[in-house]
Design an enzyme around this catalytic site. Sequence first.
Site, PDB file in Angstrom:
ATOM      1  N   ARG A  39     -11.125  -1.151 -13.469  1.00  0.00           N
ATOM      2  CA  ARG A  39     -10.919  -0.341 -12.259  1.00  0.00           C
ATOM      3  C   ARG A  39     -11.694   0.967 -12.314  1.00  0.00           C
ATOM      4  NH1 ARG A  39      -4.447  -1.390 -11.075  1.00  0.00           N
ATOM      5  NH2 ARG A  39      -4.784  -3.395 -10.048  1.00  0.00           N
ATOM      6  N   LYS A 200       6.378 -18.781  -5.521  1.00  0.00           N
ATOM      7  CA  LYS A 200       7.346 -18.718  -4.423  1.00  0.00           C
ATOM      8  C   LYS A 200       6.718 -18.861  -3.050  1.00  0.00           C
ATOM      9  CE  LYS A 200      10.933 -15.708  -5.936  1.00  0.00           C
ATOM     10  NZ  LYS A 200      11.424 -14.340  -5.879  1.00  0.00           N
ATOM     11  N   GLY A 353      -4.850 -10.600  -8.355  1.00  0.00           N
ATOM     12  CA  GLY A 353      -3.786 -11.196  -9.161  1.00  0.00           C
ATOM     13  C   GLY A 353      -4.194 -12.390  -9.999  1.00  0.00           C
ATOM     14  N   GLY A 376      -1.346  -7.045  -3.835  1.00  0.00           N
ATOM     15  CA  GLY A 376      -0.430  -6.843  -2.704  1.00  0.00           C
ATOM     16  C   GLY A 376      -1.168  -6.483  -1.430  1.00  0.00           C
TER      17      GLY A 376
END
Length: 396
Positions: A39, A200, A353, A376
Amino acid sequence: MYNKKSVKDIDVNGKKVLLRCDFNVPIDKETGKIRDEGRIIAAIPTIEYLLKNNAAVIACSHFGRPKGEFKPEFSLAQVAESLSKHLNKPVKMAKDVIGEDATALAAQLKPGEIMLLENTRFHAEEEKNDPEFAKKLASMADVFVSDAFGSVHRAHASTEGVSHYLPAVSGFLLKEELDYIGGAISSPKRPLVAILGGAKVSDKLAVISNLLKIADSIIIGGGMAYTFFKAEGGTIGNSLCEDEQLESVLKCKEEAKERGVKLLLPVDSIAGAEFSNDVEPKTFDSNAIPDGMMAMDIGPRAVAEFVAEIEKAGTIVWNGPMGVFEFSKFAEGTRAVANAVANCDAVSVIGGGDSAAAVRKFGVAEKISHISTGGGASLEFMEGKILPGIACLLDA
């Protein structure tokens, strides 16, 4: 919505620039050292551009969760050292965020110099997007440049609040995210194939709902697929399932049919007797997994079907693995999809992710058009949400 001014569209010569970066880097628990400088390295092109164009750079970022208190273990001092090494020039480190040290350093900062403020989350006002805090932060600079895509879905003082007091534009990293993800969603080269995985289905329902309006086909793998099979009356053994979402997934299937979107589920699966790499993998039809067995990867027939669909794509968006790729015995489905995406001529966008970790693990990252820096944020972007840290930038 995605067409925003970037740092190249404004004059930064002689200006003080408040630059919001994402320096929330992983730290090794044993040594306390930075584990991955990715990053920090990603922020370098924007910083170098600003310095070369005679701007004074006041960089800021959050790091970890200090919960609004000054905690030395959440200091950005290590980031300043790393940044200094990669820029090959000194980075002045402020002892605070909006206190005397920071404001004095900012006041003395000359064009071509860079400083780093302490962790913005040392102040509870940061996450509350407190106007007074944002105003003090903004008062040190003439322009705000946002380059922290991983934080644009949050309306914090340093991501959105400061834009009420300064002209706000994107840095190179954020512009690339807007170009690729925004482009894939608003004007994709067709067919647009979306690949969704992960554990999920509840995490991805909003994404599926938005993609049903724009995709030509949607491939579903990972643990989330078995809620679909159970909803249709299949037996799934001990596989992951969210019973409270059975109705929602049937609605998704119905909507896909109405809209003419191809919804592909894995016809077969590879299962094990427990969640471990030490079990014997067995292949079953996905809607007939026996009791005591847990699906942990897509099977060979599913792989062939998914790969054939990916090969037709003009644009691919991928978020979430096909199985437990961390276990070598259950990594084949994710590996095959990663290779298919990498070897396809399509524009390929991977949403942070686990999918990003997978393409790196299988050595195909450099063949992907764009790997998002925000998990996110990229999910919310794909849901079609208005992200506060993007909405606040000047329109191009």
